[in-house]
Design a protein around this motif. Sequence first.
Motif, mmCIF file in Angstrom:
data_model
loop_
_atom_site.group_PDB
_atom_site.id
_atom_site.type_symbol
_atom_site.label_atom_id
_atom_site.label_comp_id
_atom_site.label_asym_id
_atom_site.label_seq_id
_atom_site.Cartn_x
_atom_site.Cartn_y
_atom_site.Cartn_z
ATOM 1 N N GLY A 43 0.811 -1.210 0.000
ATOM 2 C CA GLY A 43 0.000 0.000 0.000
ATOM 3 C C GLY A 43 0.847 1.264 0.000
ATOM 4 N N LEU A 44 0.203 2.373 -0.316
ATOM 5 C CA LEU A 44 0.883 3.657 -0.433
ATOM 6 C C LEU A 44 0.089 4.747 0.263
ATOM 7 N N LYS A 61 4.211 21.014 -0.258
ATOM 8 C CA LYS A 61 5.136 19.893 -0.373
ATOM 9 C C LYS A 61 4.339 18.603 -0.302
ATOM 10 N N TYR A 62 4.824 17.577 -0.986
ATOM 11 C CA TYR A 62 4.216 16.250 -0.845
ATOM 12 C C TYR A 62 5.302 15.199 -0.913
ATOM 13 N N GLU A 63 5.031 14.066 -0.266
ATOM 14 C CA GLU A 63 5.960 12.942 -0.254
ATOM 15 C C GLU A 63 5.163 11.652 -0.351
ATOM 16 N N LEU A 64 5.673 10.723 -1.114
ATOM 17 C CA LEU A 64 5.041 9.412 -1.258
ATOM 18 C C LEU A 64 5.742 8.404 -0.356
ATOM 19 N N ASN A 68 3.324 -0.037 4.751
ATOM 20 C CA ASN A 68 3.753 -0.946 5.818
ATOM 21 C C ASN A 68 5.173 -0.681 6.306
ATOM 22 N N LYS A 69 6.012 -0.155 5.455
ATOM 23 C CA LYS A 69 7.409 0.087 5.818
ATOM 24 C C LYS A 69 7.669 1.543 6.197
ATOM 25 N N ASP A 70 6.696 2.422 5.954
ATOM 26 C CA ASP A 70 6.900 3.872 6.110
ATOM 27 C C ASP A 70 8.160 4.325 5.387
ATOM 28 N N GLN A 71 8.383 3.735 4.223
ATOM 29 C CA GLN A 71 9.577 4.028 3.437
ATOM 30 C C GLN A 71 9.261 5.100 2.399
#
Length: 98
Positions: A43-44, A61-64, A68-71
């Motif tokens: 998931g994202l 600002k945005y970040e993807l 599950n990993k918060d990566q």
Amino acid sequence: MLTITGYSVEFIKDPFGILAGKRYEFLLDIEVPDDDELYSESGLYIRVIYLVEEGRTGIVKYELYERNKDQYLDFDLEEEELQLVDAFCKEHVQEAEA
């Protein structure tokens, strides 16, 4: 094209009054087609900092992230996707005030 499936929004306090306008943090759960380069089985979500200032609103600002990993994922959204996210945030920003 991405689909927003869930979200949360929160007002970001500026205790020193340095920033003009108000800032909000959105966490948007998204789904993308499995043939999309962004696709992840875990998931994202997108973390968005959204500005509301007299006479203007928009994404600061945005970040993807992979859920599950918060990566952090180093990808940019396409223009239509950014417009979708911006419109969604504009529609839901007042919910942080409630």
